[in-house]
Design a protein around this motif. Structure first.
Motif, short mmCIF file in Angstrom:
data_model
loop_
_atom_site.label_atom_id
_atom_site.label_comp_id
_atom_site.label_asym_id
_atom_site.label_seq_id
_atom_site.Cartn_x
_atom_site.Cartn_y
_atom_site.Cartn_z
N ASN A 1 43.57 14.12 95.54
CA ASN A 1 43.72 13.46 94.24
C ASN A 1 42.35 13.06 93.72
O ASN A 1 41.61 12.34 94.38
CB ASN A 1 44.61 12.22 94.38
N LYS A 2 42.04 13.53 92.55
CA LYS A 2 40.77 13.18 91.93
C LYS A 2 40.98 11.99 91.01
O LYS A 2 42.01 11.87 90.36
CB LYS A 2 40.22 14.35 91.12
N THR A 3 39.97 11.15 90.96
CA THR A 3 40.04 10.04 90.02
C THR A 3 39.57 10.54 88.66
O THR A 3 38.57 11.25 88.55
CB THR A 3 39.14 8.88 90.48
N LEU A 4 40.29 10.16 87.65
CA LEU A 4 39.94 10.59 86.31
C LEU A 4 38.82 9.71 85.77
O LEU A 4 38.93 8.49 85.76
CB LEU A 4 41.16 10.50 85.39
N THR A 5 37.76 10.33 85.33
CA THR A 5 36.65 9.59 84.74
C THR A 5 36.63 9.87 83.24
O THR A 5 36.74 11.01 82.81
CB THR A 5 35.31 10.02 85.37
N THR A 6 36.48 8.84 82.48
CA THR A 6 36.41 9.02 81.03
C THR A 6 34.95 9.01 80.61
O THR A 6 34.17 8.16 81.01
CB THR A 6 37.15 7.88 80.32
N THR A 7 34.61 9.98 79.81
CA THR A 7 33.24 10.07 79.33
C THR A 7 33.15 9.41 77.96
O THR A 7 34.05 9.54 77.13
CB THR A 7 32.79 11.54 79.23
N LYS A 8 32.04 8.72 77.75
CA LYS A 8 31.84 8.05 76.47
C LYS A 8 31.23 9.04 75.50
O LYS A 8 30.19 9.63 75.77
CB LYS A 8 30.92 6.85 76.65
N THR A 9 31.88 9.21 74.40
CA THR A 9 31.36 10.14 73.40
C THR A 9 30.73 9.36 72.26
O THR A 9 31.24 8.33 71.83
CB THR A 9 32.50 11.02 72.85
N THR A 10 29.62 9.86 71.80
CA THR A 10 28.94 9.23 70.66
C THR A 10 29.04 10.18 69.47
O THR A 10 28.97 11.40 69.64
CB THR A 10 27.46 8.96 70.99
N PRO A 11 29.17 9.64 68.27
CA PRO A 11 29.28 10.53 67.11
C PRO A 11 27.97 11.23 66.82
O PRO A 11 26.89 10.71 67.08
CB PRO A 11 29.68 9.59 65.98
N TRP A 12 28.07 12.40 66.31
CA TRP A 12 26.91 13.20 65.99
C TRP A 12 26.37 12.78 64.63
O TRP A 12 27.10 12.65 63.67
CB TRP A 12 27.29 14.68 65.98
N THR A 13 25.04 12.56 64.58
CA THR A 13 24.44 12.23 63.30
C THR A 13 23.91 13.52 62.69
O THR A 13 23.04 14.17 63.27
CB THR A 13 23.29 11.22 63.50
#
Length: 55
Positions: A39-51
């Motif tokens: 079982n892998k732990t789900l990691t959430t990646t932080k996304t930044t908006p593109w300028t």
């Protein structure tokens, strides 16, 4: 129409099916997997908006 005559191929099909299901399949299922699933732990990646470079 010789295709409809089940004599030559029906016995071969049943024999091969029984051979696979009674002899080969239990031998294949007895092997253990080398890499069991984990079982892998789900990691959430932080996304930044593109300028954008244009207005």
């Amino acid at each position: 129409m010789p295709q409809l005559n089940p004599n030559p191929w029906l016995f071969i099909m049943i024999t091969s099916w029984l051979t696979f299901s009674l002899i080969i399949q239990p031998k294949l299922l007895s092997f253990t997997t080398t890499n069991p699933p984990t079982n892998k732990t789900l990691t959430t990646t932080k996304t930044t908006p593109w300028t954008w470079p244009w207005p």
